[in-house]
Enzyme design. Structure first.
Site, PDB file in Angstrom:
ATOM      1  N   HIS A 107      34.666  52.005  42.710  1.00  0.00           N
ATOM      2  CA  HIS A 107      33.933  51.446  41.562  1.00  0.00           C
ATOM      3  C   HIS A 107      32.876  52.393  41.014  1.00  0.00           C
ATOM      4  O   HIS A 107      32.449  52.252  39.871  1.00  0.00           O
ATOM      5  CB  HIS A 107      33.304  50.097  41.946  1.00  0.00           C
ATOM      6  CG  HIS A 107      34.337  49.036  42.185  1.00  0.00           C
ATOM      7  ND1 HIS A 107      34.618  48.047  41.273  1.00  0.00           N
ATOM      8  CD2 HIS A 107      35.190  48.854  43.216  1.00  0.00           C
ATOM      9  CE1 HIS A 107      35.598  47.281  41.748  1.00  0.00           C
ATOM     10  NE2 HIS A 107      35.961  47.756  42.931  1.00  0.00           N
TER      11      HIS A 107
ATOM     12  N   GLU B 208      39.387  39.845  40.240  1.00  0.00           N
ATOM     13  CA  GLU B 208      40.105  40.713  41.176  1.00  0.00           C
ATOM     14  C   GLU B 208      41.219  39.985  41.906  1.00  0.00           C
ATOM     15  O   GLU B 208      41.154  38.766  42.112  1.00  0.00           O
ATOM     16  CB  GLU B 208      39.114  41.338  42.170  1.00  0.00           C
ATOM     17  CG  GLU B 208      38.514  40.383  43.171  1.00  0.00           C
ATOM     18  CD  GLU B 208      38.791  40.835  44.608  1.00  0.00           C
ATOM     19  OE1 GLU B 208      37.864  40.866  45.406  1.00  0.00           O
ATOM     20  OE2 GLU B 208      39.962  41.131  44.935  1.00  0.00           O
TER      21      GLU B 208
ATOM     22  N   HIS C 250      37.590  40.386  50.403  1.00  0.00           N
ATOM     23  CA  HIS C 250      38.219  39.917  49.165  1.00  0.00           C
ATOM     24  C   HIS C 250      38.674  38.474  49.280  1.00  0.00           C
ATOM     25  O   HIS C 250      39.166  38.054  50.344  1.00  0.00           O
ATOM     26  CB  HIS C 250      39.428  40.793  48.830  1.00  0.00           C
ATOM     27  CG  HIS C 250      39.064  42.216  48.543  1.00  0.00           C
ATOM     28  ND1 HIS C 250      38.605  42.636  47.313  1.00  0.00           N
ATOM     29  CD2 HIS C 250      39.069  43.313  49.335  1.00  0.00           C
ATOM     30  CE1 HIS C 250      38.356  43.932  47.356  1.00  0.00           C
ATOM     31  NE2 HIS C 250      38.628  44.366  48.576  1.00  0.00           N
TER      32      HIS C 250
ATOM     33  N   ASP D  40      34.387  42.725  42.853  1.00  0.00           N
ATOM     34  CA  ASP D  40      35.101  42.413  44.092  1.00  0.00           C
ATOM     35  C   ASP D  40      34.291  41.344  44.809  1.00  0.00           C
ATOM     36  O   ASP D  40      33.072  41.464  44.918  1.00  0.00           O
ATOM     37  CB  ASP D  40      35.202  43.643  45.015  1.00  0.00           C
ATOM     38  CG  ASP D  40      36.139  44.699  44.485  1.00  0.00           C
ATOM     39  OD1 ASP D  40      36.332  45.713  45.186  1.00  0.00           O
ATOM     40  OD2 ASP D  40      36.661  44.539  43.362  1.00  0.00           O
TER      41      ASP D  40
END
Lengths: 555, 555
Positions: free
Chosen positions: B78, B195, B368, B163
């Site tokens: 990122h 995401e 995640h 995320d």
């Protein structure tokens, strides 16, 4: 330990500290036998290598003593090195029907089929040699016709598990011959070699039957064409796919060379019953509506030239992926293959297929025993000594701990390396020496010629390419009459790097002039000077380190 | 769709159809903002490449419109491309404390720290631009200080999840600001980018707290030294390790450059409390008995130069693995890293360590969201339109299906490619064009100069090496006055291949003589003839296909 001919020697030549090239020699008096003779697939850093086979120099040095090669099953990591080994020594090869059926195709490719002595055996068959007898015992694995092997000697039985799982509801044939395991354990097993692949996993491996239930569920009420990718060697899986197709009134076509081969062999041996005409040719698929077709194909590991991968890429000659196809990938990626597999999955999704893979459904079970199954075998066989095999060090170590957890003494459990000579007497197991062991690289037609130097160079070339400097010098004076010319490959994009190359040439010219003035004429020195000078300059400018190849031409 | 300046354009430049280099441009009226600017690690076939960054040519062409770069969190995928991008345009960068703390180290390495405008934000801070406002909203991830981003426009809110996972029992700080998610959903979110990494997984991701419980269990009654490898950026994990150490009266030392950096930043920011003197230097370890030490180290992915890998290899300058050490690998291998990780595990076992890794215990949880958490966010945000992001195609596709399963219409869910221009009006979402997008390779100091040709050459060289043929010819006559000389690298082991090389030289001589007799003088033709002739011969003899480099020197 009494040093006399009563010692049994176990000499692993492959399969320890690795998954692959399983090969074990057993030596007693004047006889040597081999259990399996497998290959290993190259690691990522073995650039350009096709396969890796075990270093068999000890066996070749003693080839007159080798009385037979005994195969546990037909997977590549147990039979794949045979074509190379049988070129050096013609020794009878014993195995079950499917195992030899698979081996025959390989020997044919290598032009060895006519000369090799293949001997088919069945479960509980015993092959008598002069000093030992070798018995095959039925087990279950992710390939049909798998065996454990018991070597009967005057000192007791050596037991080798082969690759196995315990499946109480097998798809075809009988379950593992646990009764025979128990009988041998009662008779007295002096040493067991047992595979360690799934020792990290608690519990049991699920039955193959469960996969059949998943197929049934997926096929029921499905109105689309179905494509199933699986290991060609997993005949039981193929039987279940055909059975589910049959129950759902679908025809089955087979795609992929190894799949066609092995399914053909399995049909010939009567393992797969297709007498109802369920199998059709790929060319006939279009005669049926999509919901009456199942295609069984290779490519469950994302192999670049396999049928499924070519379909996903769009360059299969006969088959394409249609929107709506259900593609089932009935396997888990072998460690190292995760990226090729997900690449194919993404391509299939992009073509509009519905993709079912192991993360989304139970469409695969392992062929290797988990902890509870390993404990069962230890408890039936009750060996005096134990050598864990078929695993990386972490597997061997944990399998050794499992054995000690069941009550074995520390000194009776030996973790070995390939090449160790393990001697067994009635009261002791001991490593007494080593023989040559290791990996031989096969690249194209060459066996063993590619070694560390060639691989090191390929590695260097792969990272930053090569820069060749050619200088033509006059014979006696050492004057430069042509060059330096610089040609690069894999280093920089030449059209954008003209300044860099121009400057590099100037530097080489300058440093050679210096050498001329200092009357340095020896080529080795000139080349080294060019190399070092260029290396420093190029790294400073690019932070890259291409291979530098100075060439001096003298006229 | 009304073609006027009221359209919002969303232009993903990275992160779609891949995991890595997440970069999204949002354009409205005359302003462009970037959400994240990440890098991707090279695939196996990107030989010699260091990192991959997104093609930002569209952004650079419009750099006067770019008003800010807004970072969701401090992971490489990122923020990793920023040092390269900020060299081309000096735009303010907004992020939370830890995010900018990590970025600062990078900018310092690239000599950009002094000139970059870094602006620290906190949760619910709003950055007002001329036509849009950008709001940061606290989320949870496997790194502290992670944010979702809401872009407020006259047409409604664009929501980017960053995320995230939903963790109701966070280790440090507050949970995700779900109340704000709900408020935005009520206000009206016109488009959500969310995401997709774990969309294949049913259920929930486990709480980070659970890992702490496992650490506590492992440390209790342990009499050995403990080494824990984890991601340096996972500050919450490090907090839990320190807490478990504290409860078990152990001192903590930190090893590995990135670990020392990020722990330092986290301590400065007050995220980790070490005021009781629990942290000691590596050099002081030997002052304590082994059961009073925990070492936190880099190397959870088997990275070759990381601290744990060097300890496992035996070449760490200050630390070695002692027999009995408990080594905990508190991470799962990122896809592609399985082999380096198992290599380290095997080496650690060989050194006598007890190794605990994810197959054996719950010492890692994902950062995640799984399916139920994704459904929660969809239900709170209730977007009109939805673009799944941060995933390969299979993830994006399955995330789109999840959204439709919750009631979204097919035409309101768009699966994009990097470079697509997605225009959003109040009643429609539509792809209206494309911009340049793709991958730029960074190799050493070169950014973008290594492309397909260089990579193709490296690939060829890596497989079978190179064979260079040097021929010196007289200028006018075309007669050969020296050579052909053949030099190979990475092809064969020269000492064993003299016959092959000798024969190859003869063939080159013969074919050049033919050309001379036919009065063929053009170099391109001569070189090609040499190449083709040699290629055929070498393949016939070796089944190998080295790169062939013919060099003609004229004097």
């Amino acid at each position: 330990m009494r040093k006399d001919k009563e010692q049994i020697k176990i000499i692993p030549l492959g399969g320890l500290n690795e998954i692959g090239k399983n090969t074990t020699a057993i030596e007693f008096k004047n006889e040597i036998i081999l259990i399996d003779c497998g290959l290993k697939f190259p690691e990522d850093d073995m650039l350009g290598i096709d396969v890796v086979i075990p270093d068999m120099s000890y066996i070749f040095k003693n080839k007159d003593k080798v009385k037979g090669i005994f195969l546990t099953h037909g997977h590549e990591d147990h039979i794949g090195a045979l074509p190379y080994v049988l070129k050096e020594m013609n020794v009878p090869v014993y195995g079950t029907k499917l195992t030899l059926g698979i081996l025959e195709s390989k020997l044919k490719e290598h032009g060895l089929l006519a000369t090799t002595k293949l001997r088919t055996v069945e479960s509980r068959d015993v092959v008598k040699l002069e000093n030992m007898s070798v018995e095959f015992i039925r087990t279950m694995h992710s390939i049909a016709d798998a065996s454990a092997i018991a070597v009967h000697t005057p000192m007791g039985v050596l037991f080798h598990s082969g690759d196995f799982k315990i499946d109480y509801t097998p798809i075809h044939g009988l379950p593992a011959d646990l009764a025979r395991f128990a009988e041998l354990g009662k008779k007295g097993v002096i040493c067991m070699m047992c595979e360690s692949t799934n020792v990290e996993r608690a519990g049991y491996t699920m039955s193959e039957k469960m996969v059949g239930e998943t197929f049934q569920r997926l096929l029921t009420d499905c109105e689309e064409r179905i494509i199933v990718a699986t290991f060609a060697s997993n005949v039981h899986r193929i039987i279940q796919i055909i059975e589910a197709a049959r129950r759902n009134d679908r025809k089955v076509a087979v795609s992929g060379r190894s799949m066609e081969n092995i399914v053909g062999v399995a049909i010939e041996l009567g393992y797969i019953d297709v007498s109802d005409g369920i199998i059709i040719a790929i060319d006939e698929i279009n005669k049926y509506p999509k919901n009456r077709i199942v295609i069984i194909t290779t490519g469950s590991q994302g192999e670049p030239m396999s049928a499924l991968t070519r379909m996903a890429r769009g360059d299969h000659k006969k088959l394409s992926i249609n929107k709506g196809d259900m593609v089932i990938i009935s396997a888990t990626p072998i460690p190292g293959n995760e990226k090729p597999v997900t690449k194919v999955i993404n391509q299939l999704f992009k073509k509009g297929a519905e993709v079912i893979y192991e993360k989304l459904a139970d469409i695969h079970v392992s062929g290797h025993a988990c902890q509870e199954e390993l404990k069962l075998v230890h408890s039936l066989i009750k060996p005096k000594f134990f050598i864990p095999v078929h695993g990386e060090f972490r597997h061997l170590k944990q399998h050794a701990e499992l054995a000690k957890g069941l009550g074995m003494n520390n000194e009776d459990v030996v973790i070995c390396n390939n090449g160790d000579v393990i001697e067994i007497s009635s009261d002791e197991i001991k490593k007494t020496g080593t023989v040559n062991a290791g990996q031989i690289f096969v690249d194209g037609l060459g066996v063993g010629d590619v070694g560390n130097i060639v691989l090191r160079d390929r590695k260097h070339l792969s990272q930053d390419g090569i820069l060749t400097v050619v200088v033509t010098m006059e014979k006696d004076s050492g004057k430069i009459i042509a060059g330096p010319d610089i040609i690069t490959r894999g280093f920089v994009y030449v059209r954008e790097s003209e300044d860099l190359i121009f400057e590099a040439k100037k530097r080489v010219k300058a440093v050679l002039k210096q050498c001329e003035q200092q009357n340095v004429k020896e080529w080795a020195v000139l080349k080294n000077t060019m190399k070092e000078n260029l290396r420093g300059y190029l790294y400073e400018k690019t932070k890259r380190n291409p291979m530098i190849l100075p060439i001096i031409v003298e006229v």
